[in-house]
Design a protein around this motif. Structure first.
Motif: not given
Length: 330
Positions: A76-80, A107-110, A180-189
């Motif tokens: 996640r840190e790398a994605a951010e 492979r959400y939520p991994d 699943k697609f995620l919000d780039p700010k919150t990482f929520e679906p």
């Protein structure tokens, strides 16, 4: 919204073949990639991988980063960092427009992510690859730990297909988890309808030629790692957990690499020298390690030279533990 049509628009660049994911990997299917195949993918009946390069002109529709928890300590840190590098403003505007980027949990939520960057028009694969590694450079990330697609500049007679990428919104056949697609700010679906507002970035012919020239020069990517500026000791309870964990795998033939990876993890996480020293000393005492003085010297050396030595961290620990478990299972 017609998701299937949006899939064709954004992700499909070659329709004469595709691949199906099985428990043992992907199997190529020498048949057209049709609307029916994509609909089966979206229903989870089959999981489709699409070949990225157009064989007619070696262009691609997107650039994709694959961030895998088996290779990265903190995906996640790398994605951010990648997203920040893409959205960071230069000359008053972001390097990459937000409507050209999608974040996917494969492979959400991994914490296993794909970051897709789309091109408004078909873009040379060689230029897309250079752009991908340039983004990693701007993000300060190690390119050996993140897969960049496309992996080829062009197709050849020996390799007429190139690499494929698993399409989003499908079911991972091994993990049995959905993409699943995620919000780039919150990482929520977020809803798949995001596809409808996704377009792409474009380059002038002059800019494309310049990128191709830079790619031809093959200048090495200089990666700068950002380590913590402050280091703190772990609470006693956490130090004891670390000791118990290391003791479990502190076996002859693995101890040195285990210690190195553990120290790399400590340094990346900002854990103090004193904490790391106490943990290794305690592990050595409880296991009656005959090389205790050398182990403690290694702690001192690693912390003193942390800016000049490779740090594997969690990825190294996973490699060692995985190897040990496979050996034990035999």
């Amino acid at each position: 919204m017609d998701i299937t049509s949006e899939f064709f628009r954004l992700f499909i660049n070659r329709i004469d073949c595709y691949a199906i994911q099985t428990s043992r990997g992907y199997v190529r299917v020498e048949a057209p990639l049709t609307r029916e195949v994509l609909e089966a993918h979206l229903r989870g009946e089959k999981t489709v991988g699409a070949y990225q390069l157009n064989p007619a002109d070696n262009t691609v529709k997107y650039l994709c980063f694959d961030l895998d928890p088996e290779k990265l300590e903190d995906p996640r840190e790398a994605a951010e960092k990648i997203i920040k590098a893409c959205f960071e403003e230069k000359d008053g505007r972001p390097r990459i427009w937000k409507h050209a980027l999608l974040l996917e949990a494969s492979r959400y939520p991994d914490p296993s992510y794909h970051i897709w960057i789309f091109f408004l028009l078909p873009f040379p694969a060689k230029a897309a690859r250079w752009l991908g590694y340039r983004i990693l450079e701007l993000a300060g990330l190690n390119p050996s730990q993140i897969e960049v697609f496309p992996k080829q500049n062009s197709l050849t007679k020996e390799r007429p297909y190139g690499n494929l990428v698993k399409l989003p919104l499908g079911l991972h056949q091994t993990a049995q988890k959905w993409s699943k697609f995620l919000d780039p700010k919150t990482f929520e679906p977020i809803e798949p309808s995001i596809l409808n507002s996704t377009s792409g970035i474009s380059f002038t012919d002059r800019d494309t030629e310049r990128i191709l020239q830079l790619a031809e020069e093959k200048k090495p990517i200089q990666v700068k790692f950002e380590l913590p500026r402050t280091f703190k000791a772990l609470p006693d309870r956490e130090e004891e957990k670390a000791v118990q964990f290391l003791i479990k795998y502190w076996k002859l033939g693995y101890r040195n690499q285990l210690e190195l990876s553990f120290l790399g993890w400590c340094i990346k996480k900002g854990i103090s020298h004193d904490s790391a020293y106490r943990i290794i000393r305690e592990v050595c005492q409880r296991t009656k390690d005959e090389e205790t003085p050398q182990r403690l010297q290694l702690v001192n050396y690693h912390y003193k030279n942390r800016l000049n030595v490779p740090l594997k961290g969690i990825s190294g620990l996973k490699e060692i533990i995985g190897e040990m478990r496979r050996k034990w299972e035999k």
